[in-house]
Design a protein around this motif. Structure first.
Motif, PDB file in Angstrom:
ATOM      1  N   SER A   1       0.865  -1.175   0.000  1.00 33.53           N
ATOM      2  CA  SER A   1       0.000   0.000   0.000  1.00 33.53           C
ATOM      3  C   SER A   1       0.902   1.225   0.000  1.00 33.53           C
ATOM      4  N   ASP A   2       0.312   2.411   0.164  1.00 31.30           N
ATOM      5  CA  ASP A   2       1.119   3.634   0.077  1.00 31.30           C
ATOM      6  C   ASP A   2       2.239   3.688   1.108  1.00 31.30           C
ATOM      7  N   SER A   3       2.072   3.067   2.249  1.00 28.50           N
ATOM      8  CA  SER A   3       3.101   3.145   3.293  1.00 28.50           C
ATOM      9  C   SER A   3       3.574   1.780   3.769  1.00 28.50           C
TER      10      SER A   3
ATOM     11  N   ASN B   1      11.384   4.696  16.012  1.00 23.55           N
ATOM     12  CA  ASN B   1      10.662   5.932  16.341  1.00 23.55           C
ATOM     13  C   ASN B   1      10.771   6.987  15.250  1.00 23.55           C
ATOM     14  N   THR B   2      11.949   7.075  14.634  1.00 23.52           N
ATOM     15  CA  THR B   2      12.160   8.073  13.580  1.00 23.52           C
ATOM     16  C   THR B   2      13.191   7.562  12.587  1.00 23.52           C
ATOM     17  N   LEU B   3      13.258   8.221  11.459  1.00 24.53           N
ATOM     18  CA  LEU B   3      14.377   8.089  10.528  1.00 24.53           C
ATOM     19  C   LEU B   3      15.051   9.455  10.441  1.00 24.53           C
ATOM     20  N   VAL B   4      16.349   9.480  10.678  1.00 21.04           N
ATOM     21  CA  VAL B   4      17.123  10.714  10.583  1.00 21.04           C
ATOM     22  C   VAL B   4      17.935  10.658   9.301  1.00 21.04           C
ATOM     23  N   ALA B   5      17.848  11.699   8.533  1.00 25.31           N
ATOM     24  CA  ALA B   5      18.519  11.717   7.233  1.00 25.31           C
ATOM     25  C   ALA B   5      19.998  11.386   7.371  1.00 25.31           C
ATOM     26  N   ASN B   6      20.443  10.452   6.500  1.00 23.57           N
ATOM     27  CA  ASN B   6      21.855  10.077   6.382  1.00 23.57           C
ATOM     28  C   ASN B   6      22.416   9.413   7.638  1.00 23.57           C
TER      29      ASN B   6
ATOM     30  N   LEU C   1       8.050   3.920  12.426  1.00 28.74           N
ATOM     31  CA  LEU C   1       7.879   2.849  11.446  1.00 28.74           C
ATOM     32  C   LEU C   1       7.760   1.529  12.198  1.00 28.74           C
ATOM     33  N   ILE C   2       7.000   0.605  11.639  1.00 33.73           N
ATOM     34  CA  ILE C   2       6.895  -0.741  12.188  1.00 33.73           C
ATOM     35  C   ILE C   2       7.657  -1.694  11.262  1.00 33.73           C
ATOM     36  N   ILE C   3       8.557  -2.470  11.849  1.00 35.31           N
ATOM     37  CA  ILE C   3       9.384  -3.416  11.089  1.00 35.31           C
ATOM     38  C   ILE C   3       8.999  -4.840  11.483  1.00 35.31           C
ATOM     39  N   HIS C   4       8.727  -5.671  10.502  1.00 34.97           N
ATOM     40  CA  HIS C   4       8.434  -7.087  10.732  1.00 34.97           C
ATOM     41  C   HIS C   4       9.551  -7.906  10.073  1.00 34.97           C
TER      42      HIS C   4
ATOM     43  N   LYS D   1       6.550   6.879   5.497  1.00 29.88           N
ATOM     44  CA  LYS D   1       5.989   8.112   4.938  1.00 29.88           C
ATOM     45  C   LYS D   1       6.889   8.754   3.877  1.00 29.88           C
ATOM     46  N   VAL D   2       8.136   8.331   3.839  1.00 27.96           N
ATOM     47  CA  VAL D   2       9.053   8.866   2.825  1.00 27.96           C
ATOM     48  C   VAL D   2       9.060   7.913   1.636  1.00 27.96           C
ATOM     49  N   PRO D   3       9.458   8.362   0.452  1.00 23.14           N
ATOM     50  CA  PRO D   3       9.481   7.469  -0.720  1.00 23.14           C
ATOM     51  C   PRO D   3      10.412   6.274  -0.491  1.00 23.14           C
ATOM     52  N   ILE D   4       9.979   5.120  -0.941  1.00 23.95           N
ATOM     53  CA  ILE D   4      10.806   3.922  -0.782  1.00 23.95           C
ATOM     54  C   ILE D   4      12.163   4.100  -1.456  1.00 23.95           C
ATOM     55  N   GLU D   5      12.205   4.901  -2.513  1.00 26.90           N
ATOM     56  CA  GLU D   5      13.460   5.135  -3.224  1.00 26.90           C
ATOM     57  C   GLU D   5      14.467   5.916  -2.376  1.00 26.90           C
ATOM     58  N   SER D   6      13.974   6.563  -1.305  1.00 28.17           N
ATOM     59  CA  SER D   6      14.885   7.372  -0.483  1.00 28.17           C
ATOM     60  C   SER D   6      15.553   6.572   0.617  1.00 28.17           C
ATOM     61  N   ILE D   7      15.154   5.319   0.792  1.00 30.24           N
ATOM     62  CA  ILE D   7      15.793   4.503   1.827  1.00 30.24           C
ATOM     63  C   ILE D   7      16.549   3.341   1.195  1.00 30.24           C
ATOM     64  N   GLU D   8      17.565   2.924   1.890  1.00 32.47           N
ATOM     65  CA  GLU D   8      18.330   1.726   1.514  1.00 32.47           C
ATOM     66  C   GLU D   8      18.234   0.756   2.674  1.00 32.47           C
TER      67      GLU D   8
END
Length: 612
Positions: free
Chosen positions: A42-44, A100-105, A70-73, A145-152
């Protein structure tokens, strides 16, 4: 699959009691593995497949921030096409955690809740800086909530150092190839503690598990420190099943044959003598765990620490329903209805093999009198087993003294350990074949060995490649695992896990018996190559040794012509066994005269043409 070796760890191990002890370099590595598939649910919500299960965690790096959680399974098993099973079974792994959060870089790793049983007590512990890890193949991310392309996102796999290129196998049988790969991956992935442990259920070394793990590890890599560390562990940390303890000598002997190093034999010789359980022997040579000689003092000498510790005959695992209380698919468990009596055939077959190997060990250590002593004892035990535990009318062995029942185990073990007189091999082998796979994944090690060693290669290979029913390795792949299971299926062992290296018998059987590549002299100074490639039209293999790599290829050019290409590394010669029914043979385009069944191959590449 793209893999990046991140770093090499020197780790701190923990003893069987969980107390921290310092060790020198367990040679564990972390490999970062990219996803094979990312599916948008889905979107998220995203589903991620890393291709194979490893022990570890995930590592996430984002180039933009997300302030929401974010929830990780993470899990091993699916219950839908793109959905991780949230309730996969007692010891099939699944964990969920929150970021709890994603911090850039910034790279983050979610915190996994540890399983109490495999991180306390007798379990082999990991250092605190590793954190809790589980075996998993799949990941789901929710509320991204951020684009999947922005995470590795990468699978952060922990394992013992491993040379993926040290071994290879292919053949005309794609099922066999798949099972070999399943087993090879299992050896790498289950090495995450630096010891041969049972699996993720307990993370405890057990001798029977470790021996099969050792043989399979030796078949895919020429790194021996993990086996040696595990062997040393068992000197002071034996386990209670009688047959498990009787694997100790087998493990030390295998270490010597593959490495050529006699020091572990020297250092542990007196303990190995004890671990044969010779103290339990009666006048006719047979042993029993019910012997009055099994005193608390002897248990202490064997390495047991509790006053109430006792040995118990297991005869495969799991045992019967009456012993476990489980609702098993087969009420007799994996014993084929074995009747456990005080003096049983399975235990004494192991005892005989211990004496046989101790004869070799004593000879290597120049203990001439001991060697003669063990040789005589082995001869007596063999004679007694064949006079008291063999049913001449049936033509095969009974389960033990006073029993009228004959289980698979009472016959496959004598076949595997060279106990069966030549005149009875045919009837014992026929009985074994009549029982099918009536043993566990552990027992399959000795079933395959016994068959290959007694000219039943076609049947043995058919067991490896069998796809009918669920008592086979193909079922492990079909249920969705990328490692060998603890049992053929959870219905045969309800608390089974999906990551037990004692299920890798096909790997070492293909290498050591189907291709027949084993050390003939310690340290592989001389290799033994005795192919039994029944049913295959072509196959190739790469086998690691202390001296380098043995490469071998086979092609059936016609029913009357077989061609082998074999490369022997430097500082090694090999003895190649020819089939008994050959008519003509040429070596490196030179026709050989005579009817010798053996060819001597020096280092280099050789071409062997066999006509029938």
């Amino acid at each position: 699959m793209n893999k990046y070796i991140l770093c090499l760890f020197t780790l701190v191990a923990f003893s069987s009691l969980g107390a921290q002890t310092s060790t020198k370099d367990l040679d564990l590595e972390t490999t970062l593995i990219k996803p094979q598939r990312i599916i948008k649910i889905s979107d998220s919500h995203y589903f991620i497949d890393f291709g194979k299960a490893f022990f570890g965690n995930v590592e996430i790096t984002s180039n933009v921030s997300q302030n929401d959680s974010l929830i990780i399974h993470l899990g091993e098993k699916l219950d839908g096409e793109f959905h991780i099973d949230r309730d996969p079974g007692k010891n099939i792994r699944y964990r969920t955690s929150k970021l709890n959060t994603l911090v850039a870089n910034q790279t983050v790793t979610p915190e996994i809740q540890a399983y109490k049983r495999n991180t306390t007590g007798a379990a082999i512990m990991l250092p605190e800086d590793i954190g809790a890890i589980i075996p998993f193949r799949y990941c789901e991310i929710e509320n991204l909530k951020v684009p999947i392309e922005s995470i590795e996102i990468k699978q952060k796999a922990l394992h013992f150092k491993f040379n993926d290129d040290a071994s290879a196998f292919s053949s005309s049988d794609p099922i066999m190839d798949s099972i070999w790969e399943l087993c090879k991956h299992t050896i790498k992935a289950t090495s995450f503690t630096g010891y041969y442990v049972d699996g993720d259920r307990e993370r405890i070394p057990y001798e029977a598990d470790a021996y099969i793990n050792q043989l399979s590890h030796y078949s895919v890599d020429n790194e021996y420190s993990m086996a040696r560390r595990t062997n040393a562990y068992f000197i002071d940390n034996p386990t209670w099943p009688t047959e498990w303890l009787l694997h100790t000598v087998l493990m030390f002997h295998a270490d010597y044959m593959y490495t050529g190093d006699i020091e572990p034999l020297k250092q542990n010789y007196e303990n190995l003598k004890l671990k044969t359980l010779m103290d339990l022997e009666r006048a006719d040579g047979l042993i029993s765990s019910k012997s009055p000689n099994l005193t608390k003092d002897l248990m202490s000498k064997l390495g047991f620490k509790k006053a109430n510790d006792k040995l118990k005959d297991i005869i495969d695992w799991p045992p019967a329903q009456k012993d476990t209380g489980w609702k098993l698919a087969t009420p007799e468990g994996e014993r084929d209805g074995y009747e456990i009596v005080d003096v049983n055939t399975a235990v004494n077959a192991f005892y005989y093999y211990n004496l046989k190997l101790m004869t070799e060990i004593a000879t290597v250590l120049n203990k001439t009198e001991d060697a003669e002593f063990y040789k005589k004892k082995a001869k007596l035990v063999k004679a007694t087993i064949n006079s008291k535990l063999f049913d001449a009318k049936k033509g095969y062995y009974i389960d033990g003294e006073g029993s009228t029942h004959s289980a698979l185990h009472a016959n496959m073990l004598p076949l595997a350990f060279d106990l069966v007189p030549e005149e009875h091999v045919a009837t014992v082998a026929e009985f074994v074949k009549s029982r099918g796979m009536a043993c566990s994944v552990y027992g399959a090690q000795y079933l395959l060995e016994g068959l290959y060693k007694n000219n039943e290669a076609e049947y043995a290979s058919s067991l490896i490649s069998n796809t009918e029913g669920d008592r086979n390795w193909w079922n492990m792949i079909q249920v969705g695992s990328t490692m060998t299971l603890e049992a053929w299926d959870v219905k045969y062992k309800p608390n089974a896990d999906w990551n037990h290296a004692w299920g890798t018998a096909p790997l070492n059987a293909i290498t050591r018996y189907m291709w027949g590549i084993k050390p003939k002299m310690a340290g592989f100074k001389v290799a033994d190559i005795n192919p039994q490639l029944a049913g295959l039209t072509f196959t190739s293999i790469k086998v690691p040794t202390k001296q380098g790599f043995i490469l071998a290829e086979y092609k059936q050019e016609s029913n009357q012509n077989d061609v082998y290409t074999v490369t022997i590394p430097e500082n090694m010669t090999a003895e190649f066994t020819l089939p008994k029914n050959f008519k003509k043979v040429s070596l490196d385009n030179k026709k050989l005269k005579g009817k010798s069944l053996f060819l001597t191959l020096e280092s280099g590449t050789h071409h062997i043409n066999i006509a029938y």
